[in-house]
Design a protein around this motif. Structure first.
Motif, PDB file in Angstrom:
ATOM      1  N   GLU A  18     119.771  28.310 122.583  1.00 51.24           N
ATOM      2  CA  GLU A  18     120.751  28.666 123.610  1.00 51.24           C
ATOM      3  C   GLU A  18     121.777  29.668 123.093  1.00 51.24           C
ATOM      4  O   GLU A  18     122.237  30.537 123.849  1.00 51.24           O
ATOM      5  CB  GLU A  18     121.458  27.397 124.110  1.00 51.24           C
ATOM      6  N   GLU A  19     122.123  29.562 121.825  1.00 44.54           N
ATOM      7  CA  GLU A  19     123.117  30.474 121.261  1.00 44.54           C
ATOM      8  C   GLU A  19     122.650  30.909 119.885  1.00 44.54           C
ATOM      9  O   GLU A  19     122.608  30.104 118.954  1.00 44.54           O
ATOM     10  CB  GLU A  19     124.480  29.782 121.157  1.00 44.54           C
ATOM     11  N   PRO A  20     122.249  32.179 119.730  1.00 43.12           N
ATOM     12  CA  PRO A  20     121.790  32.651 118.411  1.00 43.12           C
ATOM     13  C   PRO A  20     122.866  32.446 117.353  1.00 43.12           C
ATOM     14  O   PRO A  20     124.062  32.481 117.646  1.00 43.12           O
ATOM     15  CB  PRO A  20     121.517  34.150 118.646  1.00 43.12           C
ATOM     16  N   PRO A  21     122.450  32.212 116.117  1.00 43.30           N
ATOM     17  CA  PRO A  21     123.433  31.936 115.058  1.00 43.30           C
ATOM     18  C   PRO A  21     124.223  33.183 114.681  1.00 43.30           C
ATOM     19  O   PRO A  21     123.763  34.313 114.863  1.00 43.30           O
ATOM     20  CB  PRO A  21     122.548  31.483 113.893  1.00 43.30           C
ATOM     21  N   GLY A  22     125.408  32.946 114.165  1.00 42.86           N
ATOM     22  CA  GLY A  22     126.129  34.020 113.494  1.00 42.86           C
ATOM     23  C   GLY A  22     125.604  34.082 112.069  1.00 42.86           C
ATOM     24  O   GLY A  22     125.891  33.204 111.248  1.00 42.86           O
ATOM     25  N   TRP A  23     124.800  35.081 111.772  1.00 43.66           N
ATOM     26  CA  TRP A  23     124.088  35.093 110.498  1.00 43.66           C
ATOM     27  C   TRP A  23     125.040  35.323 109.329  1.00 43.66           C
ATOM     28  O   TRP A  23     125.736  36.334 109.257  1.00 43.66           O
ATOM     29  CB  TRP A  23     123.005  36.173 110.506  1.00 43.66           C
ATOM     30  N   ARG A  24     125.083  34.347 108.426  1.00 45.25           N
ATOM     31  CA  ARG A  24     125.758  34.491 107.133  1.00 45.25           C
ATOM     32  C   ARG A  24     124.739  34.779 106.042  1.00 45.25           C
ATOM     33  O   ARG A  24     125.082  35.258 104.976  1.00 45.25           O
ATOM     34  CB  ARG A  24     126.495  33.198 106.764  1.00 45.25           C
ATOM     35  N   ALA A  25     123.483  34.439 106.322  1.00 50.80           N
ATOM     36  CA  ALA A  25     122.431  34.546 105.315  1.00 50.80           C
ATOM     37  C   ALA A  25     122.022  35.997 105.104  1.00 50.80           C
ATOM     38  O   ALA A  25     122.195  36.859 105.978  1.00 50.80           O
ATOM     39  CB  ALA A  25     121.214  33.724 105.749  1.00 50.80           C
ATOM     40  N   ASN A  26     121.455  36.250 103.950  1.00 49.57           N
ATOM     41  CA  ASN A  26     120.857  37.541 103.622  1.00 49.57           C
ATOM     42  C   ASN A  26     119.343  37.379 103.482  1.00 49.57           C
ATOM     43  O   ASN A  26     118.848  36.300 103.127  1.00 49.57           O
ATOM     44  CB  ASN A  26     121.416  38.067 102.293  1.00 49.57           C
ATOM     45  N   TRP A  27     118.617  38.447 103.733  1.00 48.42           N
ATOM     46  CA  TRP A  27     117.201  38.451 103.390  1.00 48.42           C
ATOM     47  C   TRP A  27     117.068  38.426 101.871  1.00 48.42           C
ATOM     48  O   TRP A  27     117.743  39.190 101.166  1.00 48.42           O
ATOM     49  CB  TRP A  27     116.524  39.714 103.926  1.00 48.42           C
ATOM     50  N   ILE A  28     116.213  37.532 101.383  1.00 50.62           N
ATOM     51  CA  ILE A  28     115.987  37.437  99.940  1.00 50.62           C
ATOM     52  C   ILE A  28     114.493  37.404  99.657  1.00 50.62           C
ATOM     53  O   ILE A  28     113.683  37.114 100.547  1.00 50.62           O
ATOM     54  CB  ILE A  28     116.644  36.185  99.319  1.00 50.62           C
ATOM     55  N   GLY A  29     114.130  37.685  98.406  1.00 50.44           N
ATOM     56  CA  GLY A  29     112.727  37.643  98.010  1.00 50.44           C
ATOM     57  C   GLY A  29     112.592  37.846  96.524  1.00 50.44           C
ATOM     58  O   GLY A  29     113.590  37.941  95.789  1.00 50.44           O
ATOM     59  N   PRO A  30     111.367  37.929  96.045  1.00 52.54           N
ATOM     60  CA  PRO A  30     111.125  38.142  94.619  1.00 52.54           C
ATOM     61  C   PRO A  30     111.165  39.635  94.308  1.00 52.54           C
ATOM     62  O   PRO A  30     111.027  40.482  95.195  1.00 52.54           O
ATOM     63  CB  PRO A  30     109.716  37.590  94.418  1.00 52.54           C
ATOM     64  N   SER A  31     111.337  39.946  93.065  1.00 57.74           N
ATOM     65  CA  SER A  31     111.188  41.329  92.609  1.00 57.74           C
ATOM     66  C   SER A  31     109.700  41.569  92.351  1.00 57.74           C
ATOM     67  O   SER A  31     109.095  40.899  91.520  1.00 57.74           O
ATOM     68  CB  SER A  31     111.999  41.561  91.327  1.00 57.74           C
ATOM     69  N   VAL A  32     109.116  42.504  93.088  1.00 48.87           N
ATOM     70  CA  VAL A  32     107.685  42.785  92.949  1.00 48.87           C
ATOM     71  C   VAL A  32     107.487  44.263  92.661  1.00 48.87           C
ATOM     72  O   VAL A  32     108.332  45.100  92.978  1.00 48.87           O
ATOM     73  CB  VAL A  32     106.900  42.389  94.215  1.00 48.87           C
ATOM     74  N   ALA A  33     106.363  44.569  92.037  1.00 46.46           N
ATOM     75  CA  ALA A  33     106.056  45.953  91.696  1.00 46.46           C
ATOM     76  C   ALA A  33     105.834  46.762  92.979  1.00 46.46           C
ATOM     77  O   ALA A  33     105.365  46.242  93.992  1.00 46.46           O
ATOM     78  CB  ALA A  33     104.806  46.013  90.820  1.00 46.46           C
ATOM     79  N   GLU A  34     106.178  48.028  92.929  1.00 48.56           N
ATOM     80  CA  GLU A  34     105.955  48.903  94.068  1.00 48.56           C
ATOM     81  C   GLU A  34     104.459  48.954  94.390  1.00 48.56           C
ATOM     82  O   GLU A  34     103.624  49.105  93.503  1.00 48.56           O
ATOM     83  CB  GLU A  34     106.472  50.308  93.753  1.00 48.56           C
ATOM     84  N   GLY A  35     104.154  48.795  95.645  1.00 43.00           N
ATOM     85  CA  GLY A  35     102.756  48.814  96.067  1.00 43.00           C
ATOM     86  C   GLY A  35     102.052  47.483  95.968  1.00 43.00           C
ATOM     87  O   GLY A  35     100.864  47.387  96.314  1.00 43.00           O
ATOM     88  N   ALA A  36     102.741  46.434  95.502  1.00 42.26           N
ATOM     89  CA  ALA A  36     102.120  45.101  95.415  1.00 42.26           C
ATOM     90  C   ALA A  36     101.752  44.607  96.809  1.00 42.26           C
ATOM     91  O   ALA A  36     102.513  44.771  97.770  1.00 42.26           O
ATOM     92  CB  ALA A  36     103.074  44.120  94.747  1.00 42.26           C
TER      93      ALA A  36
END
Length: 619
Positions: A18-36
C-alpha cells in the motif's frame, strides 16, 4: 538447509504494497571480475531485538536478478518477478513470526547471469533489502558477502533464453551459513553497487506453489562411468543405458512416497530413472535423497521421450540439464535459482561410494494464481478434453508473465500475448497479467515508439553485426498492442489503463506511417525482424526476406481501425474520425496494389502474381 524448497509457513507475503518504503538501504554485492557471468553469492547481517520489538516487522527485498531470503535460517521468500534493462522489482514479506528476542540473522542467496537473457537483464550482481522498523537492518557495508561456495560459474548455457545450467556442490556449503556459521568461506564487507534502474514494488500477486507427484517411472537403468565429455546434457543424451529391475520403485508414485534404495552397479558408473509427472510442469523438481558425500546427481528435462525412449537433453545449442553434488546427509535437491519446464525428468546418480536412498520425488508448479471463472461441458468427451487441455496449457504458460512455453524459452513474447491475454480474460476474468506484460514490454520503449517483442530483450547468438535490441523489434508485433488493449477494455472496462497507452499507440502508428513508400506499401528497416507468423517461414515464404508483404500492410489497416474503436470507447470523436478515414484510404490504396484480377485473389507480394495467395495459404 540451503536447498530446502517450501517457504516457511510463518511468513506472510505482502501484496499489494500500500505504501512503498522510504529506502534507506543501498544496493550491495560482491566484488567480481569485469565480464564475470553466472555469479552466485551470499550475504548476511546479524542484529539484535529486545523484548520491546515492534509488533509487526516487514521486510522489502529486491535483486539483480534472483534471490532466496532466509530469516534465522528459515526460507522466507524467493523472487523477484522479472524486470528489464530499465526496471526491477522488490518483494515484501511480514517476517514478524520468524524474529526472536536477542540475536537475529537475515541472509540472502542471490544469482545474476550478469549477461542479458530473456529472463533477466542485470546491470551487476546485487541485492537490496531492509526492515521497515529500525535503521539498523538495511543493506550497506556492514553486511557480510561472499561468492557462494560450491557454485560453478563456468558452465554451459541451459538455453540462451533462460540462462545457465546450475552446477552446485552442496558439500561445500555449510548448513549454518545463513545464521553466522561457515566463518572460513571468505566473507568480506559488502561492496556498494550502482544500479541505475527504476525500483518498483511487485505488481502482481505472488505465484502459487503446487506440488505434483509422479504418475509413472518410465525406465530404470545403469550407466557406465563418464567418458570425459564436458557437457552434462550431452552425456545424458548419448551414454549407454542398460535396463535394471528396481524392486519397490512404484513406491515413488504413492502418497505418501515410499523410500527406495538404489544399489550401486557392479562396475563404476551410476543408476538412473526417468520420471513422468503426467503433465507439463513450469517450476522445479524436488528430490529428497540420502547419499554418500560426493555422489553426483545429474538432472535432465524434456517434454516427451524421443524415438529411443530417452530424453533429448542436448538439442542444437540447448543443454537441458543441471548437476548437483550431494552433501552426505539427507537433503532436498531442487532448482536453486532457475525455473525449469518439463514433463519428464531424468535422474542419474553417479560415483556413489555406497547405497543411495531415494525418499521422494515431486515437481513444483509455480503459476499465476488464476481462479477458474468459465466452464465448458458437453456430451462430446473429446471436446471436454480439448477445453481442459487448453486451460491447463494457459495456466502452465502464466507465471510472472505470459510465456511462450515452459521448456525451451520461458519468455514473454509480445507475439503470444494477444492469444494468451484474450484466453485468460475469457477463462479467468483476470487482466492483471495482461497489464504487467504491457508495462514490462513498454519499459523498453525506443525513441521511435516501438518496443522489442520480448521482455527482457536478451542477447541472441549468431546475429553478426545486428544488435539484438534492433533485431528483436518485430514490426507486426507492435501493431498487436491495439488488439490486446481492445480485448482488455471489452472484458475489464478498465479505461484508465487503456488511456495511458493511447499515446504509445499513436507513436507506433506514426512510425509505420513513416515506412509507407510512394507505392503505398510499408517497407520496414531490414535491421528489424519482419516476422509475421511462423506459418510463412515453414513453407519457405519468409516475410523477412520479402520485406514488403500484404499481411503487414493489412495488419496496419486493422490496427488503425482498432485504434479508432479504442478512442471511441474513451470519447475522443475527433481521433475516431481521422483514424477511420485513414484506414479507409489505406484499404483502397492496398487493393490496387495487391488485388490480382487474373486469379481473383489478393497476392502476398506487391507485384501481382508473386507468391502464394493469402486465401490459398489460409485454406
Amino acid at each position: 538447509m540451503m536447498m530446502s524448497s517450501p517457504l516457511d509457513l510463518r511468513v506472510r507475503q505482502v501484496w499489494p504494497v500500500e505504501e512503498p518504503p522510504g529506502w534507506r538501504a543501498n544496493w550491495i554485492g560482491p566484488s567480481v571480475a569485469e565480464g564475470a557471468t553466472n555469479v552466485a553469492f551470499l550475504c548476511r547481517h546479524a542484529f539484535r531485538l529486545g523484548s520491546s520489538r515492534p509488533r509487526r516487522s516487514v521486510l522489502h527485498i529486491g535483486a539483480e536478478s534472483s534471490y532466496l531470503l532466509y530469516v534465522n535460517g528459515a526460507l522466507a521468500g524467493r523472487g523477484p518477478v522479472r524486470g528489464t534493462a530499465a526496471v526491477t522489482y522488490f518483494d515484501t514479506y511480514d517476517v514478524t513470526e520468524l524474529l526472536q528476542d536477542g540475536e537475529n540473522w537475515i541472509a540472502i542467496a542471490a544469482h545474476s547471469p550478469n549477461t542479458p537473457t530473456f529472463q533477466a537483464s542485470p546491470q551487476a550482481p546485487a541485492v537490496i533489502a531492509q526492515l521497515d522498523d529500525g535503521d539498523d537492518v538495511a543493506t550497506d557495508a556492514r553486511w557480510q558477502v561472499c561468492l557462494m561456495p560450491g557454485w560453478r560459474p563456468d558452465v554451459e548455457m541451459y538455453t540462451f533464453q533462460i540462462g545457465f545450467t546450475e552446477w552446485q556442490n552442496h558439500a561445500d556449503l555449510a548448513p549454518s551459513w545463513s545464521v553466522g556459521g561457515d566463518v572460513a568461506a571468505g566473507w568480506t564487507a559488502a561492496a556498494a553497487v550502482r544500479i541505475d534502474k527504476d525500483l518498483f514494488p511487485r505488481d502482481i500477486p505472488f505465484l502459487t506453489d503446487q506440488r505434483v507427484r509422479p504418475s509413472a517411472v518410465r525406465t530404470v537403468f545403469s550407466v557406465p562411468a563418464e567418458d570425459g565429455q564436458a557437457s552434462i546434457a550431452g552425456n545424458l543424451a548419448t551414454e549407454p543405458h542398460s535396463n535394471l529391475s528396481l524392486p519397490g520403485v512404484s513406491g515413488l508414485l504413492q502418497e505418501p512416497s515410499r523410500s527406495i534404495e538404489l544399489e550401486r552397479p557392479p562396475a563404476a558408473g551410476g543408476v538412473g530413472l526417468i520420471i513422468d509427472f503426467g503433465e507439463i510442469v513450469n517450476g522445479a523438481v524436488e528430490i529428497a535423497v540420502t547419499a554418500p558425500r560426493g555422489t553426483v546427481l545429474d538432472l535432465g528435462y524434456d517434454e516427451q521421450l524421443n524415438r529411443n525412449r530417452r530424453l533429448s537433453t542436448a538439442a542444437g545449442d540447448y543443454r537441458f540439464a543441471d548437476r548437483h553434488i550431494l552433501s552426505g546427509s539427507r537433503q532436498t535437491v531442487t532448482g536453486i535459482f532457475g525455473r525449469r519446464g518439463f514433463r519428464l525428468v531424468e535422474l542419474v546418480f553417479r560415483d556413489a561410494a555406497g547405497p543411495v536412498t531415494l525418499h521422494e520425488v515431486r515437481a513444483v508448479q509455480r503459476r499465476f494464481p488464476y481462479v477458474d471463472r468459465a466452464a465448458f461441458s458437453c456430451t462430446d468427451a473429446r471436446l471436454n478434453q480439448v477445453w481442459n487441455a487448453c486451460v491447463e496449457t494457459l495456466k502452465s504458460c502464466a507465471t510472472d508473465v505470459f510465456v511462450d512455453c515452459p521448456w525451451r524459452e520461458n519468455a514473454l513474447w509480445l507475439t503470444d500475448v494477444p492469444v494468451e491475454s484474450l484466453s485468460a480474460l475469457q477463462a479467468f476474468g483476470d487482466g492483471r497479467l495482461t497489464e504487467r506484460c504491457l508495462r514490462l514490454l513498454f519499459s523498453q520503449v525506443r525513441d521511435d515508439g516501438l518496443v522489442p517483442a520480448v521482455a527482457p530483450a536478451g542477447d541472441v547468438p549468431a546475429l553478426g553485426d545486428v544488435r539484438p535490441p534492433d533485431w528483436l523489434v518485430l514490426p507486426a508485433a507492435n501493431l498487436y498492442v491495439t488488439f490486446i488493449l481492445e480485448d482488455f477494455l471489452l472484458y475489464t472496462g478498465s479505461s484508465e489503463f487503456v488511456v495511458g497507452f493511447l499515446p504509445k499507440i499513436d507513436a507506433i502508428l506514426d512510425t509505420f506511417r513513416s515506412w509507407v513508400g510512394p507505392d503505398h506499401v510499408i517497407l520496414p528497416p531490414d535491421r528489424h525482424w519482419n516476422l509475421i507468423d511462423w506459418s510463412y517461414e515453414f513453407v519457405d515464404r519468409s516475410t523477412h526476406s520479402a520485406r514488403k508483404h500484404a499481411a503487414l500492410d493489412y495488419m496496419f489497416v486493422l490496427a488503425l481501425r482498432s485504434a479508432a474503436r479504442l478512442h471511441e470507447q474513451v470519447g475522443d470523436s475527433d481521433r475516431v474520425a481521422s483514424l477511420s478515414e485513414e484506414a479507409r484510404v489505406r484499404w483502397t490504396q492496398l487493393r490496387a496494389v495487391y488485388w490480382d484480377d487474373a486469379r481473383s485473389l489478393f497476392a502476398d507480394l506487391p507485384a501481382a502474381g508473386q507468391g502464394t495467395s493469402v486465401d490459398r495459404r489460409s485454406g
